[in-house]
Motif scaffolding. Structure first.
Motif, PDB file in Angstrom:
ATOM      1  N   ALA A   3       1.613  -9.460 -28.217  1.00  0.00           N
ATOM      2  CA  ALA A   3       0.739  -9.444 -27.047  1.00  0.00           C
ATOM      3  C   ALA A   3      -0.701  -9.644 -27.485  1.00  0.00           C
ATOM      4  O   ALA A   3      -1.130  -9.113 -28.503  1.00  0.00           O
ATOM      5  CB  ALA A   3       0.861  -8.118 -26.302  1.00  0.00           C
ATOM      6  N   SER A   4      -1.455 -10.425 -26.712  1.00  0.00           N
ATOM      7  CA  SER A   4      -2.876 -10.615 -26.974  1.00  0.00           C
ATOM      8  C   SER A   4      -3.603 -10.729 -25.646  1.00  0.00           C
ATOM      9  O   SER A   4      -3.002 -11.031 -24.620  1.00  0.00           O
ATOM     10  CB  SER A   4      -3.113 -11.869 -27.826  1.00  0.00           C
ATOM     11  OG  SER A   4      -2.536 -12.998 -27.217  1.00  0.00           O
ATOM     12  N   ALA A   5      -4.916 -10.452 -25.679  1.00  0.00           N
ATOM     13  CA  ALA A   5      -5.700 -10.449 -24.445  1.00  0.00           C
ATOM     14  C   ALA A   5      -5.832 -11.854 -23.885  1.00  0.00           C
ATOM     15  O   ALA A   5      -6.015 -12.811 -24.632  1.00  0.00           O
ATOM     16  CB  ALA A   5      -7.074  -9.852 -24.706  1.00  0.00           C
ATOM     17  N   GLY A   6      -5.755 -11.967 -22.534  1.00  0.00           N
ATOM     18  CA  GLY A   6      -5.804 -13.210 -21.758  1.00  0.00           C
ATOM     19  C   GLY A   6      -6.473 -14.426 -22.339  1.00  0.00           C
ATOM     20  O   GLY A   6      -6.356 -14.691 -23.503  1.00  0.00           O
ATOM     21  N   SER A   7      -7.165 -15.189 -21.557  1.00  0.00           N
ATOM     22  CA  SER A   7      -7.766 -16.441 -21.994  1.00  0.00           C
ATOM     23  C   SER A   7      -9.183 -16.201 -22.497  1.00  0.00           C
ATOM     24  O   SER A   7     -10.140 -16.176 -21.726  1.00  0.00           O
ATOM     25  CB  SER A   7      -7.776 -17.441 -20.832  1.00  0.00           C
ATOM     26  OG  SER A   7      -8.283 -18.683 -21.257  1.00  0.00           O
ATOM     27  N   VAL A   8      -9.316 -15.998 -23.799  1.00  0.00           N
ATOM     28  CA  VAL A   8     -10.623 -15.734 -24.408  1.00  0.00           C
ATOM     29  C   VAL A   8     -10.793 -16.616 -25.648  1.00  0.00           C
ATOM     30  O   VAL A   8     -10.665 -16.152 -26.775  1.00  0.00           O
ATOM     31  CB  VAL A   8     -10.793 -14.236 -24.771  1.00  0.00           C
ATOM     32  CG1 VAL A   8     -11.079 -13.407 -23.552  1.00  0.00           C
ATOM     33  CG2 VAL A   8      -9.554 -13.701 -25.486  1.00  0.00           C
ATOM     34  N   PRO A   9     -11.037 -17.910 -25.451  1.00  0.00           N
ATOM     35  CA  PRO A   9     -11.208 -18.801 -26.595  1.00  0.00           C
ATOM     36  C   PRO A   9     -12.414 -18.382 -27.442  1.00  0.00           C
ATOM     37  O   PRO A   9     -13.397 -17.882 -26.892  1.00  0.00           O
ATOM     38  CB  PRO A   9     -11.435 -20.170 -25.942  1.00  0.00           C
ATOM     39  CG  PRO A   9     -11.889 -19.881 -24.554  1.00  0.00           C
ATOM     40  CD  PRO A   9     -11.235 -18.586 -24.168  1.00  0.00           C
ATOM     41  N   PRO A  10     -12.345 -18.511 -28.772  1.00  0.00           N
ATOM     42  CA  PRO A  10     -11.287 -19.171 -29.536  1.00  0.00           C
ATOM     43  C   PRO A  10     -10.172 -18.228 -29.986  1.00  0.00           C
ATOM     44  O   PRO A  10      -9.289 -18.639 -30.725  1.00  0.00           O
ATOM     45  CB  PRO A  10     -12.051 -19.691 -30.754  1.00  0.00           C
ATOM     46  CG  PRO A  10     -13.045 -18.596 -31.026  1.00  0.00           C
ATOM     47  CD  PRO A  10     -13.475 -18.122 -29.650  1.00  0.00           C
ATOM     48  N   LEU A  11     -10.213 -16.962 -29.557  1.00  0.00           N
ATOM     49  CA  LEU A  11      -9.233 -15.991 -30.042  1.00  0.00           C
ATOM     50  C   LEU A  11      -7.846 -16.255 -29.471  1.00  0.00           C
ATOM     51  O   LEU A  11      -6.870 -16.384 -30.202  1.00  0.00           O
ATOM     52  CB  LEU A  11      -9.688 -14.568 -29.705  1.00  0.00           C
ATOM     53  CG  LEU A  11     -11.038 -14.145 -30.296  1.00  0.00           C
ATOM     54  CD1 LEU A  11     -11.359 -12.711 -29.913  1.00  0.00           C
ATOM     55  CD2 LEU A  11     -11.043 -14.311 -31.804  1.00  0.00           C
ATOM     56  N   THR A  12      -7.752 -16.301 -28.157  1.00  0.00           N
ATOM     57  CA  THR A  12      -6.477 -16.552 -27.486  1.00  0.00           C
ATOM     58  C   THR A  12      -6.737 -17.321 -26.195  1.00  0.00           C
ATOM     59  O   THR A  12      -7.605 -16.933 -25.416  1.00  0.00           O
ATOM     60  CB  THR A  12      -5.768 -15.231 -27.125  1.00  0.00           C
ATOM     61  OG1 THR A  12      -5.666 -14.408 -28.278  1.00  0.00           O
ATOM     62  CG2 THR A  12      -4.367 -15.501 -26.592  1.00  0.00           C
ATOM     63  N   PHE A  13      -5.992 -18.396 -25.987  1.00  0.00           N
ATOM     64  CA  PHE A  13      -6.123 -19.141 -24.735  1.00  0.00           C
ATOM     65  C   PHE A  13      -4.909 -20.046 -24.573  1.00  0.00           C
ATOM     66  O   PHE A  13      -4.040 -20.103 -25.443  1.00  0.00           O
ATOM     67  CB  PHE A  13      -7.430 -19.944 -24.687  1.00  0.00           C
ATOM     68  CG  PHE A  13      -7.638 -20.900 -25.842  1.00  0.00           C
ATOM     69  CD1 PHE A  13      -7.466 -22.263 -25.678  1.00  0.00           C
ATOM     70  CD2 PHE A  13      -8.032 -20.432 -27.094  1.00  0.00           C
ATOM     71  CE1 PHE A  13      -7.671 -23.149 -26.728  1.00  0.00           C
ATOM     72  CE2 PHE A  13      -8.239 -21.307 -28.155  1.00  0.00           C
ATOM     73  CZ  PHE A  13      -8.055 -22.666 -27.973  1.00  0.00           C
ATOM     74  N   TYR A  14      -4.847 -20.735 -23.443  1.00  0.00           N
ATOM     75  CA  TYR A  14      -3.695 -21.580 -23.159  1.00  0.00           C
ATOM     76  C   TYR A  14      -3.968 -23.031 -23.548  1.00  0.00           C
ATOM     77  O   TYR A  14      -5.080 -23.533 -23.378  1.00  0.00           O
ATOM     78  CB  TYR A  14      -3.332 -21.517 -21.679  1.00  0.00           C
ATOM     79  CG  TYR A  14      -2.732 -20.194 -21.262  1.00  0.00           C
ATOM     80  CD1 TYR A  14      -1.408 -19.886 -21.565  1.00  0.00           C
ATOM     81  CD2 TYR A  14      -3.487 -19.256 -20.573  1.00  0.00           C
ATOM     82  CE1 TYR A  14      -0.857 -18.669 -21.196  1.00  0.00           C
ATOM     83  CE2 TYR A  14      -2.942 -18.036 -20.196  1.00  0.00           C
ATOM     84  CZ  TYR A  14      -1.628 -17.749 -20.507  1.00  0.00           C
ATOM     85  OH  TYR A  14      -1.084 -16.546 -20.142  1.00  0.00           O
ATOM     86  N   ALA A  15      -2.927 -23.696 -24.039  1.00  0.00           N
ATOM     87  CA  ALA A  15      -3.014 -25.119 -24.353  1.00  0.00           C
ATOM     88  C   ALA A  15      -3.079 -25.913 -23.050  1.00  0.00           C
ATOM     89  O   ALA A  15      -3.045 -25.344 -21.954  1.00  0.00           O
ATOM     90  CB  ALA A  15      -1.803 -25.543 -25.181  1.00  0.00           C
ATOM     91  N   THR A  16      -3.163 -27.226 -23.160  1.00  0.00           N
ATOM     92  CA  THR A  16      -3.314 -28.071 -21.971  1.00  0.00           C
ATOM     93  C   THR A  16      -2.118 -28.009 -21.029  1.00  0.00           C
ATOM     94  O   THR A  16      -2.223 -28.406 -19.870  1.00  0.00           O
ATOM     95  CB  THR A  16      -3.554 -29.533 -22.387  1.00  0.00           C
ATOM     96  OG1 THR A  16      -2.511 -29.951 -23.291  1.00  0.00           O
ATOM     97  CG2 THR A  16      -4.904 -29.678 -23.087  1.00  0.00           C
ATOM     98  N   ASP A  17      -0.983 -27.482 -21.506  1.00  0.00           N
ATOM     99  CA  ASP A  17       0.174 -27.350 -20.614  1.00  0.00           C
ATOM    100  C   ASP A  17       0.107 -26.083 -19.769  1.00  0.00           C
ATOM    101  O   ASP A  17       0.981 -25.813 -18.946  1.00  0.00           O
ATOM    102  CB  ASP A  17       1.484 -27.376 -21.405  1.00  0.00           C
ATOM    103  CG  ASP A  17       1.609 -26.209 -22.386  1.00  0.00           C
ATOM    104  OD1 ASP A  17       0.708 -25.335 -22.412  1.00  0.00           O
ATOM    105  OD2 ASP A  17       2.605 -26.174 -23.132  1.00  0.00           O
ATOM    106  N   ASP A  18      -0.965 -25.274 -19.985  1.00  0.00           N
ATOM    107  CA  ASP A  18      -1.206 -24.046 -19.221  1.00  0.00           C
ATOM    108  C   ASP A  18      -0.132 -22.975 -19.406  1.00  0.00           C
ATOM    109  O   ASP A  18      -0.038 -22.041 -18.600  1.00  0.00           O
ATOM    110  CB  ASP A  18      -1.355 -24.337 -17.720  1.00  0.00           C
ATOM    111  CG  ASP A  18      -2.654 -25.061 -17.401  1.00  0.00           C
ATOM    112  OD1 ASP A  18      -3.647 -24.816 -18.107  1.00  0.00           O
ATOM    113  OD2 ASP A  18      -2.663 -25.868 -16.457  1.00  0.00           O
TER     114      ASP A  18
END
Length: 203
Positions: A3-18
């Motif tokens: 588990a990691s925290a939501g969309s917080v680039p550059p740490l954790t985020f979604y690729a272009t496929d969402d």
């Protein structure tokens, strides 16, 4: 299960496929899993839900910006992998720097609830009031998009969060800047009486 925290680039985020979780912390999770001969199933969740999932056994490990505190060590095992620095991010060119409590007196500062950043702001605000200065108006946000919208519209003067996130956003947009950085470890909560610990890990 990671588990990691939501969309917080550059740490954790979604690729272009969402739907594919990527980022620095996801990469580290895969490297650790490779060494241990395991397979990663990554989930991006709200900050608070990382701990809910660890406590319930839904997640095996949390890879996120989790500061090591005495209180948290009573429940979780930790393995640190980067310097814990938190930073204030504000609109560029304001000529405002944060070096200590007096610099946020009377300011409107955004933060995520339940974090060490929140603890720092609350402690500083109390120090300011005790010294006869104005309290800090603390606003709470859980989603990256929400606090950047508030910062851009002027509803908050700055946001206090993980340094990599602030530095990445400032560099990629050119509209904000880091105006002060501090050690997250220095804001750790006071230890409480020991309790039995689950064998869960926060990275």
């Amino acid at each position: 299960m990671v588990a990691s925290a939501g969309s917080v680039p550059p740490l954790t985020f979604y690729a272009t496929d969402d739907k594919t979780v990527i980022g620095v912390e996801t990469d580290i999770a895969h490297l650790v899993a490779d060494v241990l001969g395991l397979r990663v199933r990554a989930h991006a969740v709200d900050w608070a839900n990382i701990f809910v999932g660890l406590d319930s056994g839904k997640y095996d490990v949390g890879f996120s910006n989790i500061t090591v505190t005495e209180e948290r060590k009573e429940k979780y095992d930790f393995a640190t992998y980067r310097l814990d620095t938190i930073s204030f991010e504000a609109k560029k060119g304001r000529g405002w720097k944060v070096k200590g409590p007096k610099d946020v007196a009377g300011r409107v500062i955004g933060v995520s609830s339940g974090t060490n950043q929140e603890k720092l702001l609350v402690d500083w605000s109390k120090q300011n009031v005790k010294a006869g200065r104005e309290a800090t108006d603390i606003k709470y946000f859980q989603n990256t998009s929400d606090y950047y919208l508030a910062l851009g519209s002027g509803r908050i003067d700055a946001y206090l969060g993980p340094h990599p996130v602030a530095a990445h956003h400032a560099l990629s947009t050119g509209k904000t800047e880091v105006i002060g950085s501090f050690s997250g470890r220095a804001t750790g909560s006071r230890a409480r009486s020991p309790r039995p610990r689950r064998r869960t890990t926060a990275w």
